[in-house]
Design an enzyme around this catalytic site. Structure first.
Site, PDB file in Angstrom:
ATOM      1  N   LYS A  50     -13.021 -17.143   2.947  1.00 34.13           N
ATOM      2  CA  LYS A  50     -14.341 -16.754   3.461  1.00 34.13           C
ATOM      3  C   LYS A  50     -14.425 -17.012   4.957  1.00 34.13           C
ATOM      4  CE  LYS A  50     -16.748 -17.479  -0.887  1.00 34.13           C
ATOM      5  NZ  LYS A  50     -17.375 -18.435  -1.793  1.00 34.13           N
ATOM      6  N   GLN A  94     -20.642 -23.729  -2.244  1.00 29.74           N
ATOM      7  CA  GLN A  94     -19.509 -23.309  -3.067  1.00 29.74           C
ATOM      8  C   GLN A  94     -19.603 -23.957  -4.456  1.00 29.74           C
ATOM      9  OE1 GLN A  94     -17.031 -21.064  -2.225  1.00 29.74           O
ATOM     10  NE2 GLN A  94     -16.374 -21.268  -4.352  1.00 29.74           N
ATOM     11  N   ASP A 117     -25.775 -15.993  -0.991  1.00 27.58           N
ATOM     12  CA  ASP A 117     -25.198 -15.801  -2.325  1.00 27.58           C
ATOM     13  C   ASP A 117     -26.168 -15.045  -3.225  1.00 27.58           C
ATOM     14  OD1 ASP A 117     -22.621 -16.474  -2.988  1.00 27.58           O
ATOM     15  OD2 ASP A 117     -23.044 -18.614  -3.278  1.00 27.58           O
TER      16      ASP A 117
END
Ligand code: NDP
Length: 281
Positions: A50, A94, A117
């Site tokens: 990422k 995460q 997200d």
């Protein structure tokens, strides 16, 4: 093999290149912060990928790494600091988190306008209500693949296998928003093969290697395989038995090289959109 292979790697590369051009024209670098807790090795790979993709596209990206024994209060304090930081446009926690930390609490702590997200209940609710908001990256990536492949969605019968908050449910909402007739199947579905055979568009997000067999697929159907499963010999495979399915389907995404690369590209797309929306207000 008859199916057209939908090359997510190429679609993701072109999306990242378009995003890099838009970022270069901004005059500032949208800020993305990934918060990692502990040392889960798979998470380490994802986080590095990422970071690298974000930096290559011109984003200001960094990872904050908390120890495996970090308390929930410490994580929430880190998130609060990022919420308040004007240079930060997107925050990603995460997953998975260690057991002492509530995933729900961590997700709910992220400012919804920085929730790249798309997991915050406010953004999930907006998606369910058909309102604009930040959309989870993996289902968003699937929609890009379907659009690039020229799949006609209006009126199509779509079947989504899996009903998780991060893939199955938002995937079904996006397909509904694109005027598909949507069925969501899950572990309690009675005859899952029969449901799949009715699909013009089948999206598998179950986490079971090769579960979807060739005779579950209608001839010519579009098959999108979200699953990522590691076999004992180390190979990565999807939820769809690829060779069998490719002999019947009209188009299919491979694993790896299908949906996976789209997820990161869509994270960057969400971060750019979050930056534009937040800085416009
Ligand atoms: P979850 O484990 O959260 O959800 C799996 C879903 O599949 C559940 O709804 C479950 O049903 C359903 N399911 C499980 N077993 C069966 C079965 N035998 N028959 C029918 N339904 C079943 O997984 P995720 O949604 O997080 O991920 C799904 C897959 O996608 C995984 O392989 C994951 O690695 C991959 N993934 C890939 C990403 C990418 O970037 N390409 C990103 C995120 C995930 P129930 O609700 O009834 O338990």
């Amino acid at each position: 093999m008859s199916a057209r292979i939908l090359d997510g790697k190429a679609i993701a590369a072109s999306l990242r290149a378009r995003l890099a051009e838009r970022v270069a024209a901004l005059g500032y670098r949208p800020g993305l912060r990934v918060v990692r807790v502990g040392d889960d090795p798979a998470s380490g790979v994802y986080v590095r990928n990422k970071d690298r993709a974000a930096q290559e596209a011109g984003f200001d990206s960094a990872t904050l790494h908390l120890p495996a024994d970090a308390t929930q209060a410490a994580l929430l304090a880190t998130i609060a600091r990022l919420n308040a930081d004007p240079a930060v446009d997107g925050i990603l926690v995460q997953l998975p988190l260690p057991p002492q930390i509530s995933t729900e609490a961590a997700i709910a702590a992220v400012d919804p306008v920085k929730d790249v997200d798309g997991f915050h209940p406010l953004n999930a609710g907006r998606l369910a209500a058909g309102q604009p908001g930040l959309v989870p990256c993996t289902p968003r990536g699937v929609m890009h693949i379907l659009a690039e492949a020229g799949v006609a969605l209006r009126g199509a019968r779509a079947v989504v296998l899996g009903r998780s908050q991060i893939v199955g449910r938002p995937m079904a909402q996006l397909l509904l928003g694109a005027d598909c007739t949507v069925t969501i199947a899950h572990s309690r579905t009675r005859d899952i093969a029969a449901e799949c055979r009715r699909a013009d568009v089948l999206v598998a997000a179950v986490g079971r290697a090769g579960m979807v067999r060739g005779d579950w697929i209608a001839p010519g159907a579009v098959v999108v395989d979200v699953g990522i499963n590691r076999l004992p010999d180390g190979r990565l495979v999807g939820d769809v038995a690829f060779d069998e399915a490719a002999a019947v389907a009209g188009a299919i995404t491979p694993v790896p090289g299908g949906v996976g690369p789209m997820t990161i590209a869509c994270l960057l797309e969400n971060t750019l959109e979050a930056a534009l929306a937040r800085r416009a207000t």
